[in-house]
Scaffold this active site. Structure first.
Site, PDB file in Angstrom:
ATOM      1  N   ASP A  73     -31.094-116.249 -12.522  1.00 32.52           N
ATOM      2  CA  ASP A  73     -30.614-117.564 -12.992  1.00 32.52           C
ATOM      3  C   ASP A  73     -29.928-117.407 -14.350  1.00 32.52           C
ATOM      4  O   ASP A  73     -28.841-117.931 -14.585  1.00 32.52           O
ATOM      5  CB  ASP A  73     -31.770-118.563 -13.145  1.00 32.52           C
ATOM      6  CG  ASP A  73     -32.386-118.998 -11.819  1.00 32.52           C
ATOM      7  OD1 ASP A  73     -33.076-118.173 -11.186  1.00 32.52           O
ATOM      8  OD2 ASP A  73     -32.179-120.155 -11.425  1.00 32.52           O
ATOM      9  N   THR A 109     -33.225-122.191  -6.305  1.00 34.66           N
ATOM     10  CA  THR A 109     -33.955-120.973  -6.718  1.00 34.66           C
ATOM     11  C   THR A 109     -35.092-120.662  -5.738  1.00 34.66           C
ATOM     12  O   THR A 109     -35.374-119.494  -5.459  1.00 34.66           O
ATOM     13  CB  THR A 109     -34.504-121.131  -8.153  1.00 34.66           C
ATOM     14  OG1 THR A 109     -33.407-121.483  -9.001  1.00 34.66           O
ATOM     15  CG2 THR A 109     -35.109-119.835  -8.668  1.00 34.66           C
TER      16      THR A 109
END
Ligand code: AMP
Ligand code: MG
Length: 318
Positions: A46, A126
């Site tokens: 990320d 995610t």
């Protein structure tokens, strides 16, 4: 007000960055999950993806950046070791060595006042990324709060004959699918299905991000008969834009939830470019002018256009 040529220049830069960021995500073989209290999980990928995209944004210093991550949590959870690891990943993805302080600077390059905004979700979905399922690297470009272009890197999504694609486009630009491993963009459009019988429906994998029972009910009542597939992230928008599904229904899970602009800006621009339609569940246009959330919208409905009013009608029946 930025001119159209300006937009094409920034869009080229965003496409290049999203391609590199997508490669970085796949290069993190076994991503380790870091918990952000009260938020989605987050991984080194990320932060690496956000660093690559905001590095590209340094070429457009007047633009405003709204992005999901910040270095404070990274430093608290992973320390200097994690930052060093990310610097290595970013350097390999962009082909230029990067120093840890630069990486921190890029990750935190948010804010600004410009009329053009980048709405960045470095890894949308995610949870899907961690599960080995779908995720997207998402950048929406807004001018005065209106989505004008979007780019979605979808490394695990197959469309237009390619395994791993980038979808991009916007209102008046059209929509395109481009293999992430190189090759020419191919124009895509929403599907030509007009009736409900064959309409394929998409929803979140995470039940907590929606209301699966309501989706089922709407499908029954509207006669949406093409099946229901649950996938993570704005890959759902990509699938509608590429003509692989007709409907994406995202009811609110709870009345106080407000959608994040980085979860919708890119997808909304691309679906508009592909000829589809995006509103909330009341039929209102999504209003991206109110800050980081869609403060005035209730849920999201994305369709190929043809079945939109039918689904809205059923939703309005309550
Ligand atoms: P999806 O993969 O479509 O379920 O969407 C993933 C996104 O859902 C994440 O990027 C979060 O910003 C967002 N999200 C987190 N909590 C919620 C919630 N309670 N309702 C709706 N979306 C949420
Ligand atoms: Mg997200």
């Amino acid at each position: 007000m930025a001119s159209h040529s300006d937009l094409s220049v920034v869009l080229d830069a965003v496409r290049a960055a999203v391609r590199d960021a997508s490669a970085l995500c796949l290069a993190v073989g076994d991503p380790e999950r870091m918990e952000k209290m009260g938020h989605e999980p987050v991984t080194l990928a990320d932060y690496g993806s956000q660093a690559i995209i905001l590095r590209a944004a340094t070429g457009f210093p007047d633009d405003r950046i709204v992005a999901e991550e910040g270095s404070a949590h990274l430093l608290a959870a992973g320390g200097a070791e994690a930052v060093g690891e990310i610097a290595g990943l970013v350097g390999r993805a962009v082909g230029v060595p990067c120093a840890p302080p630069e990486v921190i600077e890029w990750i935190d390059r948010t804010g600004g006042e410009g009329g053009r905004t980048w709405a960045v979700d470095p890894i949308d979905g995610t949870r899907g990324f961690l599960r080995g399922d779908q995720f997207a690297v998402a950048v929406g470009l807004l001018e005065d709060g209106v989505p004008v272009a979007g780019v979605l890197g979808c490394p695990r999504f197959d469309a237009a004959g390619a395994a791993g694609v980038m979808l991009w486009g916007g209102p008046g630009l059209g929509a395109f699918a481009e293999p992430l491993d190189g090759g020419e963009p191919v124009a895509v459009t929403v599907s030509a299905v007009t009736g409900p019988e064959a309409a394929r429906v998409l929803g979140s994998v995470e039940s907590a991000h929606g209301d699966p029972a309501l989706v089922r009910e709407v499908m029954d009542r509207a006669g949406l008969g093409g099946g229901w597939v649950r996938i993570d992230s704005q890959v759902k928008y990509a699938a509608v834009a590429a003509g692989l599904a007709e409907v994406y229904i995202r009811p609110r899970n709870r009345p106080d939830w407000r959608e994040r602009i980085w979860d919708h800006a890119a997808g909304a621009a691309i679906v508009a470019g592909a000829g589809g339609r995006v509103t909330d569940l009341d039929g209102k246009d999504l209003d991206f002018t109110l800050g980081p959330t869609l403060e005035d919208n209730r849920g999201v409905l994305v369709t190929n256009g043809a079945v939109h009013d039918l689904v809205l009608g059923v939703l309005q029946e309550g």
